[in-house]
Design a protein around this motif. Structure first.
Motif, PDB file in Angstrom:
ATOM      1  N   LEU A  94       0.852  -1.185   0.000  1.00 39.82           N
ATOM      2  CA  LEU A  94       0.000   0.000   0.000  1.00 39.82           C
ATOM      3  C   LEU A  94       0.889   1.236   0.000  1.00 39.82           C
ATOM      4  O   LEU A  94       1.579   1.535   0.971  1.00 39.82           O
ATOM      5  CB  LEU A  94      -0.921  -0.001   1.222  1.00 39.82           C
ATOM      6  CG  LEU A  94      -1.883   1.191   1.326  1.00 39.82           C
ATOM      7  CD1 LEU A  94      -2.798   1.254   0.107  1.00 39.82           C
ATOM      8  CD2 LEU A  94      -2.697   1.122   2.611  1.00 39.82           C
ATOM      9  N   TRP A  98      -3.381   5.960  -1.457  1.00 38.99           N
ATOM     10  CA  TRP A  98      -4.215   4.769  -1.644  1.00 38.99           C
ATOM     11  C   TRP A  98      -3.897   4.028  -2.942  1.00 38.99           C
ATOM     12  O   TRP A  98      -4.766   3.446  -3.573  1.00 38.99           O
ATOM     13  CB  TRP A  98      -5.705   5.137  -1.599  1.00 38.99           C
ATOM     14  CG  TRP A  98      -6.100   5.766  -0.315  1.00 38.99           C
ATOM     15  CD1 TRP A  98      -6.329   7.080  -0.087  1.00 38.99           C
ATOM     16  CD2 TRP A  98      -6.295   5.109   0.946  1.00 38.99           C
ATOM     17  NE1 TRP A  98      -6.658   7.291   1.230  1.00 38.99           N
ATOM     18  CE2 TRP A  98      -6.646   6.096   1.891  1.00 38.99           C
ATOM     19  CE3 TRP A  98      -6.204   3.771   1.361  1.00 38.99           C
ATOM     20  CZ2 TRP A  98      -6.906   5.796   3.226  1.00 38.99           C
ATOM     21  CZ3 TRP A  98      -6.463   3.477   2.693  1.00 38.99           C
ATOM     22  CH2 TRP A  98      -6.815   4.480   3.608  1.00 38.99           C
ATOM     23  N   VAL A 100      -2.017   0.912  -4.754  1.00 37.67           N
ATOM     24  CA  VAL A 100      -1.586  -0.441  -4.405  1.00 37.67           C
ATOM     25  C   VAL A 100      -0.658  -0.954  -5.494  1.00 37.67           C
ATOM     26  O   VAL A 100      -0.979  -0.898  -6.686  1.00 37.67           O
ATOM     27  CB  VAL A 100      -2.790  -1.394  -4.248  1.00 37.67           C
ATOM     28  CG1 VAL A 100      -2.311  -2.813  -3.958  1.00 37.67           C
ATOM     29  CG2 VAL A 100      -3.703  -0.906  -3.131  1.00 37.67           C
ATOM     30  N   CYS A 120      -7.743  -5.410 -10.048  1.00 38.69           N
ATOM     31  CA  CYS A 120      -7.477  -5.721  -8.645  1.00 38.69           C
ATOM     32  C   CYS A 120      -8.820  -5.997  -7.967  1.00 38.69           C
ATOM     33  O   CYS A 120      -9.678  -5.102  -7.889  1.00 38.69           O
ATOM     34  CB  CYS A 120      -6.784  -4.549  -7.952  1.00 38.69           C
ATOM     35  SG  CYS A 120      -5.026  -4.382  -8.323  1.00 38.69           S
ATOM     36  N   PHE A 122     -10.633  -6.800  -4.596  1.00 40.72           N
ATOM     37  CA  PHE A 122     -10.393  -6.682  -3.166  1.00 40.72           C
ATOM     38  C   PHE A 122     -11.335  -7.585  -2.381  1.00 40.72           C
ATOM     39  O   PHE A 122     -12.448  -7.893  -2.829  1.00 40.72           O
ATOM     40  CB  PHE A 122     -10.544  -5.224  -2.730  1.00 40.72           C
ATOM     41  CG  PHE A 122      -9.425  -4.338  -3.201  1.00 40.72           C
ATOM     42  CD1 PHE A 122      -8.356  -4.038  -2.376  1.00 40.72           C
ATOM     43  CD2 PHE A 122      -9.424  -3.828  -4.495  1.00 40.72           C
ATOM     44  CE1 PHE A 122      -7.316  -3.234  -2.818  1.00 40.72           C
ATOM     45  CE2 PHE A 122      -8.393  -3.024  -4.948  1.00 40.72           C
ATOM     46  CZ  PHE A 122      -7.334  -2.735  -4.100  1.00 40.72           C
ATOM     47  N   MET A 148      -6.903   1.783  -4.533  1.00 38.03           N
ATOM     48  CA  MET A 148      -7.716   1.116  -3.522  1.00 38.03           C
ATOM     49  C   MET A 148      -9.084   1.785  -3.484  1.00 38.03           C
ATOM     50  O   MET A 148      -9.195   2.987  -3.208  1.00 38.03           O
ATOM     51  CB  MET A 148      -7.040   1.209  -2.154  1.00 38.03           C
ATOM     52  CG  MET A 148      -7.674   0.345  -1.095  1.00 38.03           C
ATOM     53  SD  MET A 148      -6.680   0.368   0.420  1.00 38.03           S
ATOM     54  CE  MET A 148      -7.603  -0.770   1.450  1.00 38.03           C
ATOM     55  N   GLU A 152     -13.074   0.039   0.410  1.00 37.44           N
ATOM     56  CA  GLU A 152     -12.020  -0.722   1.091  1.00 37.44           C
ATOM     57  C   GLU A 152     -11.264   0.161   2.092  1.00 37.44           C
ATOM     58  O   GLU A 152     -10.742  -0.322   3.084  1.00 37.44           O
ATOM     59  CB  GLU A 152     -11.044  -1.304   0.063  1.00 37.44           C
ATOM     60  CG  GLU A 152     -11.651  -2.347  -0.857  1.00 37.44           C
ATOM     61  CD  GLU A 152     -11.992  -3.632  -0.127  1.00 37.44           C
ATOM     62  OE1 GLU A 152     -11.280  -3.977   0.846  1.00 37.44           O
ATOM     63  OE2 GLU A 152     -12.967  -4.298  -0.529  1.00 37.44           O
ATOM     64  N   ARG A 153     -11.199   1.449   1.824  1.00 33.57           N
ATOM     65  CA  ARG A 153     -10.456   2.356   2.697  1.00 33.57           C
ATOM     66  C   ARG A 153     -11.157   2.546   4.047  1.00 33.57           C
ATOM     67  O   ARG A 153     -10.523   2.970   5.012  1.00 33.57           O
ATOM     68  CB  ARG A 153     -10.287   3.720   2.024  1.00 33.57           C
ATOM     69  CG  ARG A 153      -9.622   3.665   0.663  1.00 33.57           C
ATOM     70  CD  ARG A 153      -9.598   5.050   0.028  1.00 33.57           C
ATOM     71  NE  ARG A 153      -9.243   4.978  -1.394  1.00 33.57           N
ATOM     72  CZ  ARG A 153      -9.200   6.019  -2.208  1.00 33.57           C
ATOM     73  NH1 ARG A 153      -9.479   7.228  -1.730  1.00 33.57           N
ATOM     74  NH2 ARG A 153      -8.893   5.873  -3.482  1.00 33.57           N
ATOM     75  N   PHE A 159      -4.994  -3.580   6.203  1.00 30.71           N
ATOM     76  CA  PHE A 159      -5.772  -3.737   4.991  1.00 30.71           C
ATOM     77  C   PHE A 159      -5.416  -5.046   4.306  1.00 30.71           C
ATOM     78  O   PHE A 159      -4.272  -5.495   4.340  1.00 30.71           O
ATOM     79  CB  PHE A 159      -5.523  -2.563   4.049  1.00 30.71           C
ATOM     80  CG  PHE A 159      -5.978  -1.247   4.605  1.00 30.71           C
ATOM     81  CD1 PHE A 159      -7.319  -0.953   4.718  1.00 30.71           C
ATOM     82  CD2 PHE A 159      -5.054  -0.305   5.047  1.00 30.71           C
ATOM     83  CE1 PHE A 159      -7.748   0.260   5.245  1.00 30.71           C
ATOM     84  CE2 PHE A 159      -5.463   0.916   5.569  1.00 30.71           C
ATOM     85  CZ  PHE A 159      -6.825   1.187   5.668  1.00 30.71           C
ATOM     86  N   PRO A 162      -5.396  -7.316  -2.501  1.00 29.35           N
ATOM     87  CA  PRO A 162      -6.307  -7.722  -3.585  1.00 29.35           C
ATOM     88  C   PRO A 162      -5.779  -8.944  -4.313  1.00 29.35           C
ATOM     89  O   PRO A 162      -4.609  -9.314  -4.189  1.00 29.35           O
ATOM     90  CB  PRO A 162      -6.305  -6.503  -4.502  1.00 29.35           C
ATOM     91  CG  PRO A 162      -4.914  -5.950  -4.350  1.00 29.35           C
ATOM     92  CD  PRO A 162      -4.538  -6.193  -2.899  1.00 29.35           C
TER      93      PRO A 162
END
Length: 588
Positions: A94, A98, A100, A120, A122, A148, A152-153, A159, A162
């Motif tokens: 990460l 945000w 990835v 991706c 998640f 992200m 998801e945040r 975290f 994915p």
């Protein structure tokens, strides 16, 4: 004599006793549920989505020491629906904002299907498009990046990583089972903390460069190498992961640590991390691969006298002018370290190489790690180049002595290094910083012909570096490198760098996204207001100061404008005369 308790008091004591017993039973039940059985442990160890065993730290410097295994940390990606066992070595990091970064197994073949159509997925059910970055220069791992999603945040850290789906259906048509990846996801590594993020092997029998953030966080303050232990380990056997070797680091500087290679045989998949001052090993996504011999055609390539190296992001529209000019005055090869470009950089590089320019790109997605990238470049290209010019795409090496030349020659830049004494390992070039010169947008004729007014004072310098003279620590400040004992610097009395630093506001404000140097404060951080690393009169937000177009204008300097018009035509419109031998584009 005390009277016996009344019935209500007896009932209160009984209720309290029952409550204590109930809490004890609940704690016992939670312990039993959370403690894995032997069968569960066996299943976990043999699963393709294996756990990563992180070895216990040690301060011992003895080689081949096997460390005790302590902390179990899951691998950074779950096994995708295909069940590919190599996916167990997929990592996710990460990054800031945000973003990835997904790194595939080092030996992973090119994915089937359209790798530009990736997703991706998640674990919470959200998905986002993934963009292919190509191969990493050191490890050769294929890299992808994705955003992200906002849902998801909202989860609390840690975290979950994915699953990367190649040639996936459009995001809107993904069903929940497909998005989940068919299995449990694992924790992402986080760039915000300590992290070993890459490693590079320097040829057969050579050292291993390990790149780690958070060990030397302060500029100019480096831990002693004796405090750092290099830990090589492997996994994927029934008894769990095992440490192969624990070896003392040879150097420790900035984000670069020079380590001895693991003892042979070091075949198979290995990972590498660092242990500092006897502490727990640092979280790592770095892999080790034994060195390979270069192909025969690479062995036959003659070492170039002068190369140029720079770190870039979204500078495709400026690249042709920079490459054409420096190739004409004596640069033989160009190495571009791409820090996450999203423009047409690849197309520009392909076009340049089709015309015969020697340009290669190498992915370097790590935020604020320019010094480490240059350290890698100095080590990796030592066998390809005698001298390396570390200059940015808005910097042009120039000598007023060339002003009357009717055409450029490669001897121009070569003369800067050809006449130095044998103990000179670095030639520094003073910088002249140019301002917007009245421009309110990017000049169509190019930066050298569009910006013609500069500051009077000289600011900083850049360097031509003799690569075999660079110190083994590879420490650098971007502007220059530390040299090995016996070598010295020399200031050029003839050449300088025209730095087109303060361009039209629409171009300059893009700098506010993030600065690439490790130890330089970002423009938006409200600290070091009077530092030379900041722009005079500029605040902490991307707001155009009044009169920007006419700032930083003390001296009208049209020398390089007139030279490039004569050599290349207005806007570099003349056909460029270059060597016929071509080097194909490489995206490492």
């Amino acid at each position: 004599m005390q009277s016996p308790p009344s019935p209500p008091r007896r009932r209160g004591r009984a209720l309290r006793l029952l409550l204590v017993v109930a809490l004890a039973l609940a704690a016992l039940l939670a312990f039993l549920i959370s403690t894995p059985t032997a069968a569960a442990l066996h299943h976990h160890a043999s699963s393709p989505a294996r756990a990563l065993l992180v070895p216990r730290g040690t301060s011992s410097s003895t080689t081949k020491q096997r460390l005790n295994l302590r902390t179990v940390r899951e691998a950074t990606s779950s096994t995708p629906p295909s069940g590919d066992p190599q996916a167990a070595d997929t990592d996710a990091v990460l990054l800031p904002d945000w973003e990835v970064l997904v790194l595939l197994h080092p030996g992973a073949a090119a994915p089937h299907g359209d790798h530009h159509n990736a997703t991706c997925a998640f674990p919470g059910g959200a998905a986002s498009p993934a963009r292919s970055l190509g191969r990493m220069p050191a490890s050769g791992r294929r890299a992808y990046t994705c955003a992200m999603p906002a849902p998801e945040r909202r989860h609390k850290p840690p975290f979950r990583a994915p699953t990367l789906l190649i040639d996936a259906a459009p995001q809107s048509s993904l069903s929940p089972p497909a998005i989940s990846g068919g299995g449990s996801s694992s924790e992402m590594a986080r760039w915000s903390g300590r992290l070993v993020y890459d490693a590079a092997t320097l040829g057969p029998g050579g050292d291993v460069l390990v790149f780690a953030k958070g060990v030397n966080p302060r500029q100019g303050v480096n831990r002693n190498a004796s405090d750092v232990t290099c830990v090589y380990y492997r996994g994927r056997d029934a008894s769990g992961d095992a440490v192969v070797a624990s070896l003392p680091a040879a150097t420790s500087a900035q984000q670069v640590f020079r380590c001895p290679p693991p003892p042979p045989p070091a075949d198979g998949d290995l990972r590498v991390t660092l242990s500092v001052a006897g502490g727990e090993p640092i979280p790592s996504v770095a892999t080790y691969s034994p060195p390979t011999l270069p192909p025969p055609e690479q062995k036959e390539n003659k070492k170039k006298l002068i190369c140029a190296c720079t770190m870039v992001r979204d500078v495709g529209k400026f690249l042709r002018e920079w490459v054409a000019y420096h190739a004409a005055i004596g640069v033989d090869r160009f190495f571009l370290y791409d820090n996450g470009s999203q423009d047409d950089l690849d197309a520009q590089v392909r076009h340049l190489t089709s015309e015969g320019f020697h340009v290669t790109t190498h992915m370097w997605p790590w935020p604020k790690a320019q010094e480490a990238g240059f350290s890698y470049a100095a080590a990796a290209h030592r066998g390809s180049c005698h001298w390396m010019a570390f200059v940015d795409v808005d910097e042009f090496i120039f000598s007023p002595a060339w002003a009357q030349s009717t055409k450029p020659t490669k001897s121009m830049l070569r003369s800067v290094v050809a006449g130095v004494e044998p103990d000179v390992g670095q030639v520094t070039l003073g910088c002249r910083d140019f301002g917007p010169s009245g421009q309110t947008k990017n000049p169509e004729e190019g930066v050298t012909q569009g910006y013609t007014c500069r500051r009077r004072a000289e600011e900083r310098h850049k360097s031509l570096v003799r690569l075999d003279a660079v110190d083994t620590s590879l420490v650098n400040s971007i502007h220059h490198f530390e040299l090995r004992p016996g070598f010295r610097w020399e200031r050029s009395r003839h050449a300088r760098v025209n730095h087109y630093k303060y361009q039209a506001w629409d171009e300059f404000k893009l700098k506010f996204r993030r600065r690439v140097s490790t130890y330089v404060t970002d423009w938006t951080d409200p600290v070091n207001h009077g530092s030379k690393d900041r722009t005079p009169g500029l605040g902490f937000e991307a707001v155009e100061p009044e009169g920007w177009a006419n700032k930083f204008c003390d001296v009208q300097d049209t020398l390089l404008r007139d030279v490039t018009r004569r050599w290349f035509g207005a806007g570099f419109s003349k056909k460029l005369m270059i060597a016929p031998r071509r080097l194909g584009h490489s995206s490492s």
